[in-house]
Design a protein around this motif. Structure first.
Motif, PDB file in Angstrom:
ATOM      1  N   ILE A  31       1.161  -1.124  -0.078  1.00 25.70           N
ATOM      2  CA  ILE A  31       0.208  -0.083   0.239  1.00 25.70           C
ATOM      3  C   ILE A  31       1.291   1.354  -0.123  1.00 25.70           C
ATOM      4  O   ILE A  31       1.641   1.468   1.078  1.00 25.70           O
ATOM      5  N   PHE A  32       0.891   2.039  -1.108  1.00 28.13           N
ATOM      6  CA  PHE A  32       1.118   3.360  -1.168  1.00 28.13           C
ATOM      7  C   PHE A  32       0.438   4.423  -0.607  1.00 28.13           C
ATOM      8  O   PHE A  32      -0.648   4.785  -1.277  1.00 28.13           O
ATOM      9  N   THR A  33       0.716   5.198   0.333  1.00 24.94           N
ATOM     10  CA  THR A  33      -0.481   6.274   0.577  1.00 24.94           C
ATOM     11  C   THR A  33       0.390   7.311   0.784  1.00 24.94           C
ATOM     12  O   THR A  33      -0.086   8.459   0.967  1.00 24.94           O
ATOM     13  N   ALA A  34       1.352   7.949   0.071  1.00 29.05           N
ATOM     14  CA  ALA A  34       2.509   9.544  -0.005  1.00 29.05           C
ATOM     15  C   ALA A  34       1.256   9.963  -1.032  1.00 29.05           C
ATOM     16  O   ALA A  34       1.277   9.373  -2.800  1.00 29.05           O
ATOM     17  N   HIS A  35       1.351  11.027  -0.696  1.00 34.81           N
ATOM     18  CA  HIS A  35       0.627  11.820  -2.375  1.00 34.81           C
ATOM     19  C   HIS A  35       1.804  12.043  -3.221  1.00 34.81           C
ATOM     20  O   HIS A  35       1.278  12.444  -4.709  1.00 34.81           O
ATOM     21  N   ASP A  36       3.599  11.900  -3.387  1.00 28.96           N
ATOM     22  CA  ASP A  36       3.722  12.063  -4.217  1.00 28.96           C
ATOM     23  C   ASP A  36       4.233  10.561  -4.901  1.00 28.96           C
ATOM     24  O   ASP A  36       4.365   9.756  -4.530  1.00 28.96           O
TER      25      ASP A  36
END
Length: 405
Positions: A31-36
């Protein structure tokens, strides 16, 4: 970032005439939650270039949504990436929507995108046990604090394969999409698709429009022309909303920034998905627009607009749409997708293809929200099929719009 170990078995798939092993047991979901989203760009676009998905999940398209829309929707990225070793096999661009009651996992940009698939490798789609991915996603999302899974407008097929995320018990979406196959030459294709009387009406309307001045139906190939067309689309939709009360998806500045940035971001050579922007001009004034996305041999018609007033009697939107269809035939495109939502002109070209919704509560709060959502969807479907209601609704909406003016 969180990881989940697989419990699936290895399977064999055929690739280029030889058997290779796809070890689903080693598929790791992250899971990737970064805005970048930049760290995912290369792998994302590599999978995107395989065309096992749809244009609305292109990297640049989703990046623009994260940059401009996420905050105003009180949402954050929730990107699911499935790797075997260093190779990305599945990418699902979700977003986590926050409300006082629940945290809901939806497809990223679901309010202003279109159909939903994610991106998949051919190996994973062809694996007999690909459907085991759905229960793994459920477990993963629950561990991430999600109360409700609400994934709407999912296609039943991804290319030639069944969508691994869909189950028989899933409800049918309120809207359908309208894709149809193209063929060369364009003239023969149009003759087969449209009746003799329909073709005659088309020629007559175009001829009458040309009698008013210089008419130009063309693809915008410069950045200046593309931006002018986008701004014209936004303006025409705002005017139509003021006149009829029909809401426009681009009323908020955040959505306007999204679409402008998204279409610019798709233009560079390294983007597997490309913007296709057409306009119909009368004496240099844009009177109709068609904004689309090209992915592989399929064109996705994203949105259209027409001018208001007396020129509407010439059906400028339909004149432009036929030109786009003819051009795509000649360019060798295989499928033209008119997108989500029933409109009269779509039925002249395509039959509806129904989509599915995955609604699953993961907590007690999610169950409450799911019950309310199910009631809302049933009511929406019932009203959508009630012609008498829609006639009265449109009249009331137009009346209120005139009062506000």
């Amino acid at each position: 970032m969180s990881l989940l170990q697989s419990t699936s078995q290895s399977v064999y798939v055929t690739c280029a005439g030889r058997k290779t092993t796809l070890d689903l047991e080693s598929l790791k979901l992250q899971i990737f939650t970064a805005h970048d989203l930049t760290p995912l760009r290369d792998d994302w676009q590599q999978l995107e270039s395989n065309n096992s998905g749809n244009a609305y999940h292109a990297f640049e398209w989703c990046k623009s949504w994260v940059d401009h829309v996420a905050t105003c929707e009180n949402a954050s990225p929730l990107i699911i990436a499935g790797y075997i070793g260093e190779e990305l096999h599945v990418l699902l661009p979700f977003a986590l929507h926050h409300s006082p009651l629940v945290k809901t996992a939806r497809w990223l940009g679901t309010e202003i995108f279109n159909q939903n698939t994610g991106y998949w490798s051919q190996h994973l789609l062809s694996a007999p046990q690909a459907h085991f991915l759905r229960p793994r996603l459920t477990t993963l999302l629950k561990s991430a604090g999600v109360d409700l899974i609400q994934l709407s407008n999912m296609t039943c097929k991804i290319g030639a394969y069944d969508n691994p995320l869909i189950r028989r018990q899933d409800s049918t979406s309120a809207n359908a999409i309208y894709p149809f196959k193209l063929a060369k030459p364009a003239a023969s294709f149009v003759n087969k698709k449209r009746s003799k009387s329909a073709r005659k009406k088309h020629r007559s309307k175009l001829s009458k429009l040309q009698a008013l001045g210089q008419v130009e139906l063309s693809e915008e190939t410069t950045q200046e022309g593309a931006l002018k067309t986008i701004f014209a689309m936004i303006r025409q939709r705002e005017i139509r909303q003021a006149e009829t009360g029909i809401p426009t998806a681009f009323s908020l500045p955040a959505y306007q920034k999204f679409i402008g940035t998204a279409f610019r971001g798709l233009a560079p050579e390294n983007s597997p998905t490309k913007p296709v922007i057409y306009s119909l001009k009368l004496n240099t004034e844009i009177i109709s627009t068609c904004l689309s996305l090209k992915s592989g041999a399929r064109l996705y018609c994203y949105c259209t607009s027409i001018t208001s007033g007396d020129l509407m009697r010439f059906s400028p939107g339909e004149l432009l749409m036929q030109q786009v269809i003819e051009d795509m035939c000649e360019q060798g495109m295989e499928v033209f997708d008119l997108g989500l939502g029933e409109e009269r002109f779509k039925l002249a070209w395509a039959e509806p293809e129904y989509l599915k919704d995955w609604l699953e509560p993961l907590t007690f709060r999610g169950k409450v929200a799911a019950s309310l959502q199910s009631i809302r969807c049933r009511l929406k479907r019932k009203l959508r099929n009630n012609e008498k209601f829609w006639k009265q609704y449109r009249r009331l909406r137009a009346m209120l719009a005139r009062i506000k003016r």
